[in-house]
Design an enzyme around this catalytic site. Sequence first.
Site, PDB file in Angstrom:
ATOM      1  CB  VAL A   1     -16.222   5.628  -8.042  1.00 11.44           C
ATOM      2  CG1 VAL A   1     -16.806   5.975  -6.508  1.00 11.44           C
ATOM      3  CG2 VAL A   1     -16.977   4.445  -8.118  1.00 11.44           C
TER       4      VAL A   1
ATOM      5  CB  ALA B   1     -21.028   8.582  -9.690  1.00  8.93           C
ATOM      6  CD  GLU B   2     -19.924   8.955  -4.180  1.00 10.05           C
ATOM      7  OE1 GLU B   2     -20.158  10.009  -3.461  1.00 10.05           O
ATOM      8  OE2 GLU B   2     -20.314   7.940  -3.844  1.00 10.05           O
ATOM      9  CB  SER B   3     -17.045  14.798  -6.026  1.00 10.12           C
ATOM     10  OG  SER B   3     -15.787  14.298  -6.803  1.00 10.12           O
TER      11      SER B   3
ATOM     12  CE1 TYR C   1     -22.215   7.094  -6.336  1.00 15.05           C
ATOM     13  CE2 TYR C   1     -22.650   4.881  -6.115  1.00 15.05           C
ATOM     14  CZ  TYR C   1     -21.763   5.845  -6.230  1.00 15.05           C
ATOM     15  OH  TYR C   1     -20.541   5.776  -5.934  1.00 15.05           O
TER      16      TYR C   1
END
Length: 251
Positions: free
Chosen positions: A144, A147-149, A234
């Site tokens: 996560v 994927a996020e940052s 995502y």
Amino acid sequence: MLLTRSAPTRPSMAAALLSPRRLAVLGLCLWLISSLMASVKAEETSAKPKPRIVARYSESGIVSREGLEKLKIYQYQQANGVTVFTDKAPANNPYQILLYDCFACRPDSTIDWNGIRLFTANYDALISRAAHKHQLDPALIRAVIHAESAFNARALSRTGAMGLMQLMPETAKEMGVANAFLPEENILGGSKYLAQMLKQFNGDVALACAAYNAGPTTVVQYNGIPPYPETQAYVERVKILLKRYREQKGV
């Protein structure tokens, strides 16, 4: 008998000058003058310099195909009040590093998610602590974050999501995060929220990640992953990253 014409008196001259027709003409002239002055004033006002936003963005995103950071967007404010977005780090101004959106949300991304470089050691102790506290798979937390940052602790999206796990201000507050740019607080807060999503959706990782991205209400509304290209991309990429991080740890 000789007739004589007397000179007009002052009241009769004034009446002649202020006849309805002449009054109408005078009113029209005054209106035209007023309109002209208003137009000039408006042009002068519009000619004054206004605050401007200068932005430069990369058409190909913020990372290379290998997952290495290729471009940072720096935001800072000049002394004259102009807000600047640039790919050059300012020498003397405080600045923030911006991302377009969450790292894995772009449907048109050309990144090879099965081959992108993994972050297998970054924040290992913090991730292990958060996984133990919230009963999560460390590989899921790592996927996560990726994927996020892309593991950028200072990441700030256009919508205001902050830090490694891209916490929105309201979510950060609910999770007890005082400073979302501190890795320890961000990872603990983001993991707590992720655990809540997993619990709400009975351990379904895909639905939990969709809820993390688009909100649990949206997932409930659509009774599944919402039909948003960004959210669908995502979820698929988190699943790929999760599988790869598990393989790296021999799970």
